[in-house]
Design a protein around this motif. Structure first.
Motif, mmCIF file in Angstrom:
data_model
loop_
_atom_site.group_PDB
_atom_site.id
_atom_site.type_symbol
_atom_site.label_atom_id
_atom_site.label_comp_id
_atom_site.label_asym_id
_atom_site.label_seq_id
_atom_site.Cartn_x
_atom_site.Cartn_y
_atom_site.Cartn_z
ATOM 1 N N TYR A 29 0.846 -1.188 0.000
ATOM 2 C CA TYR A 29 0.000 0.000 0.000
ATOM 3 C C TYR A 29 0.880 1.236 0.000
ATOM 4 C CZ TYR A 29 -4.088 -2.799 1.098
ATOM 5 O OH TYR A 29 -5.109 -3.712 1.050
ATOM 6 N N ARG A 30 0.493 2.206 -0.815
ATOM 7 C CA ARG A 30 1.128 3.520 -0.814
ATOM 8 C C ARG A 30 0.024 4.556 -0.732
ATOM 9 N NH1 ARG A 30 5.116 2.850 -5.806
ATOM 10 N NH2 ARG A 30 6.556 1.380 -4.881
ATOM 11 N N MET A 31 0.070 5.339 0.308
ATOM 12 C CA MET A 31 -0.941 6.384 0.507
ATOM 13 C C MET A 31 -2.345 5.831 0.265
ATOM 14 S SD MET A 31 1.118 9.744 -0.967
ATOM 15 C CE MET A 31 0.323 9.641 -2.516
ATOM 16 N N GLN A 57 11.947 -8.162 -14.658
ATOM 17 C CA GLN A 57 11.600 -6.752 -14.761
ATOM 18 C C GLN A 57 10.430 -6.516 -13.808
ATOM 19 O OE1 GLN A 57 10.002 -5.554 -18.565
ATOM 20 N NE2 GLN A 57 10.346 -3.395 -18.152
ATOM 21 N N LEU A 58 10.524 -5.489 -12.981
ATOM 22 C CA LEU A 58 9.480 -5.189 -12.008
ATOM 23 C C LEU A 58 8.386 -4.341 -12.657
ATOM 24 C CD1 LEU A 58 8.590 -5.440 -9.052
ATOM 25 C CD2 LEU A 58 9.849 -3.335 -8.594
ATOM 26 N N ILE A 59 7.141 -4.763 -12.436
ATOM 27 C CA ILE A 59 5.973 -4.057 -12.957
ATOM 28 C C ILE A 59 5.029 -3.789 -11.794
ATOM 29 C CG2 ILE A 59 4.002 -4.191 -14.527
ATOM 30 C CD1 ILE A 59 5.668 -6.298 -16.107
ATOM 31 N N GLU A 60 4.565 -2.552 -11.672
ATOM 32 C CA GLU A 60 3.594 -2.182 -10.639
ATOM 33 C C GLU A 60 2.251 -1.964 -11.309
ATOM 34 O OE1 GLU A 60 4.732 1.324 -8.509
ATOM 35 O OE2 GLU A 60 6.778 0.609 -8.210
ATOM 36 N N ILE A 61 1.199 -2.476 -10.671
ATOM 37 C CA ILE A 61 -0.159 -2.249 -11.168
ATOM 38 C C ILE A 61 -1.015 -1.801 -9.990
ATOM 39 C CG2 ILE A 61 -2.164 -3.211 -12.339
ATOM 40 C CD1 ILE A 61 -0.323 -5.412 -13.430
ATOM 41 N N THR A 62 -1.685 -0.673 -10.138
ATOM 42 C CA THR A 62 -2.573 -0.177 -9.084
ATOM 43 C C THR A 62 -3.945 -0.842 -9.205
ATOM 44 O OG1 THR A 62 -3.452 1.659 -10.373
ATOM 45 C CG2 THR A 62 -1.424 2.080 -9.105
ATOM 46 N N GLU A 63 -4.781 -0.648 -8.195
ATOM 47 C CA GLU A 63 -6.156 -1.167 -8.224
ATOM 48 C C GLU A 63 -6.926 -0.605 -9.419
ATOM 49 O OE1 GLU A 63 -8.513 -3.243 -6.682
ATOM 50 O OE2 GLU A 63 -6.685 -4.147 -5.948
ATOM 51 N N THR A 64 -6.574 0.595 -9.855
ATOM 52 C CA THR A 64 -7.284 1.216 -10.976
ATOM 53 C C THR A 64 -6.736 0.795 -12.336
ATOM 54 O OG1 THR A 64 -5.864 3.182 -10.889
ATOM 55 C CG2 THR A 64 -7.913 3.242 -9.599
#
Length: 93
Positions: A39-41, A80-87
């Motif tokens: 979690y971030r903010m 390779q690092l990939i970030e995916i948000t809930e949106t």
């Protein structure tokens, strides 16, 4: 098989994490692996690895599972690092 920023501009519009995950799995199959969730903010972020060197990647993961001391930086080139948000927002690292 790294994903570039140019590649991302060609990806479809994702409506949420699930749609992004399903699409990545359909394209990259077994080379996409969920690493962890954070979690971030107050935003939930899913961290995935796009595996580049399956043998070394699995060696690294197995060592970590056995709680052996391992230098993570030695294995950074295996994924390779990939970030995916809930949106569904996708970010490459």
């Amino acid at each position: 098989m790294q994903i570039t920023k140019d590649d991302v501009t060609q990806f479809p519009c994702f409506f949420n994490h699930q749609s992004a995950r399903m699409w990545l799995k359909s394209v990259y199959g077994e080379y996409i692996a969920l690493s962890h969730v954070d979690y971030r903010m107050e935003t939930k972020i899913y961290f995935y690895h796009l595996v580049q060197d399956k043998t070394r990647y699995l060696e690294w993961k197995d060592s970590k599972m056995r709680l052996e001391p391992v230098e993570d930086s030695v294995y950074r080139d295996t994924y390779q690092l990939i970030e995916i948000t809930e949106t569904g927002r996708l970010k490459l690292r």
